[in-house]
Design a protein around this motif. Structure first.
Motif, PDB file in Angstrom:
ATOM      1  N   ASN A  17       0.858  -1.176   0.000  1.00  0.00           N
ATOM      2  CA  ASN A  17       0.000   0.000   0.000  1.00  0.00           C
ATOM      3  C   ASN A  17       0.899   1.233   0.000  1.00  0.00           C
ATOM      4  OD1 ASN A  17      -1.907   1.956   0.503  1.00  0.00           O
ATOM      5  ND2 ASN A  17      -2.575   1.129   2.458  1.00  0.00           N
ATOM      6  N   THR A  18       0.805   2.046  -1.036  1.00  0.00           N
ATOM      7  CA  THR A  18       1.570   3.292  -1.107  1.00  0.00           C
ATOM      8  C   THR A  18       0.622   4.444  -0.826  1.00  0.00           C
ATOM      9  OG1 THR A  18       3.090   2.338  -2.725  1.00  0.00           O
ATOM     10  CG2 THR A  18       3.056   4.743  -2.542  1.00  0.00           C
ATOM     11  N   MET A  19       0.965   5.234   0.210  1.00  0.00           N
ATOM     12  CA  MET A  19       0.101   6.327   0.655  1.00  0.00           C
ATOM     13  C   MET A  19       0.837   7.655   0.572  1.00  0.00           C
ATOM     14  SD  MET A  19      -1.055   4.200   4.037  1.00  0.00           S
ATOM     15  CE  MET A  19       0.525   3.342   4.034  1.00  0.00           C
ATOM     16  N   ARG A  20       0.140   8.676   0.110  1.00  0.00           N
ATOM     17  CA  ARG A  20       0.681  10.040   0.139  1.00  0.00           C
ATOM     18  C   ARG A  20       0.236  10.664   1.451  1.00  0.00           C
ATOM     19  NH1 ARG A  20       3.490  12.612  -2.775  1.00  0.00           N
ATOM     20  NH2 ARG A  20       2.998  11.471  -4.681  1.00  0.00           N
ATOM     21  N   ILE A  21       1.223  11.084   2.247  1.00  0.00           N
ATOM     22  CA  ILE A  21       0.938  11.680   3.552  1.00  0.00           C
ATOM     23  C   ILE A  21       0.509  13.129   3.336  1.00  0.00           C
ATOM     24  CG2 ILE A  21       1.898  12.252   5.809  1.00  0.00           C
ATOM     25  CD1 ILE A  21       3.979   9.943   5.205  1.00  0.00           C
ATOM     26  N   VAL A  48      -2.412   6.006  -2.931  1.00  0.00           N
ATOM     27  CA  VAL A  48      -2.159   6.335  -4.332  1.00  0.00           C
ATOM     28  C   VAL A  48      -1.923   5.097  -5.187  1.00  0.00           C
ATOM     29  CG1 VAL A  48      -1.346   8.671  -3.886  1.00  0.00           C
ATOM     30  CG2 VAL A  48       0.298   6.793  -3.920  1.00  0.00           C
ATOM     31  N   ARG A  49      -1.506   4.014  -4.548  1.00  0.00           N
ATOM     32  CA  ARG A  49      -1.277   2.769  -5.274  1.00  0.00           C
ATOM     33  C   ARG A  49      -1.456   1.606  -4.293  1.00  0.00           C
ATOM     34  NH1 ARG A  49       0.600   0.874  -9.927  1.00  0.00           N
ATOM     35  NH2 ARG A  49       1.919  -0.969  -9.946  1.00  0.00           N
ATOM     36  N   GLN A  68     -10.038   6.199  -7.776  1.00  0.00           N
ATOM     37  CA  GLN A  68      -8.973   7.188  -7.636  1.00  0.00           C
ATOM     38  C   GLN A  68      -7.612   6.555  -7.334  1.00  0.00           C
ATOM     39  OE1 GLN A  68      -9.652  10.408  -8.362  1.00  0.00           O
ATOM     40  NE2 GLN A  68     -11.672   9.555  -8.840  1.00  0.00           N
ATOM     41  N   THR A  69      -7.581   5.263  -7.094  1.00  0.00           N
ATOM     42  CA  THR A  69      -6.357   4.573  -6.697  1.00  0.00           C
ATOM     43  C   THR A  69      -5.958   3.572  -7.764  1.00  0.00           C
ATOM     44  OG1 THR A  69      -6.994   4.773  -4.381  1.00  0.00           O
ATOM     45  CG2 THR A  69      -5.319   3.140  -4.888  1.00  0.00           C
TER      46      THR A  69
END
Length: 133
Positions: free
Chosen positions: A13-17, A89-90, A112-113
């Motif tokens: 899980n790639t997250m934008r903080i 984001v991914r 959106q992901t």
């Protein structure tokens, strides 16, 4: 023949903080991981933060789709708190979840992901650092 390794699922899980939320994100992730370590169904959870790009990468290893469902039921309040401080984001699924879990991932993340599913070809899980003799 299906082996235990055939059912293993690895999520990345790639997250934008969110800007200004780094410390709150770290606190929320730490609480979520601590709770999961005590009560969760994952075999492994690791989270890494790239502060330069304000991205976090979470890896979660599950025995099978049933373990994913158990995690979702148990950890929802912690997931909600983490999500107050970031956006996914991914999301990458390695392995083949059952249709229910695959649909649940898609429904939870929406359009959106970026979501990818990569079937397992081969591999193993070693729980000790030393290779076999």
């Amino acid at each position: 023949m299906t082996t235990q390794d055939d059912t293993i699922l690895l999520f990345r899980n790639t997250m934008r903080i969110t800007d200004g939320h780094l410390d709150r994100f770290r606190d929320a992730i730490t609480q979520a991981v601590d709770f999961t370590h005590e009560h969760g169904s994952q075999l492994m959870v690791q989270t890494f933060v790239d502060t330069e790009h304000m991205l976090a990468h979470s890896f979660q290893l599950y025995q099978d789709s049933d373990a994913v469902r158990a995690h979702w039921k148990l950890a929802d309040p912690y997931i909600q708190e983490v999500m107050r401080h970031c956006a996914v984001v991914r999301f990458e699924v390695f392995g083949e979840p059952d249709a229910d879990v695959a649909d649940g991932v898609r429904a939870a993340l929406g359009d959106q992901t970026s979501i990818t599913f990569s079937p397992r070809v081969a591999g193993f899980l070693r729980l000790s650092a030393a290779p076999p003799a």
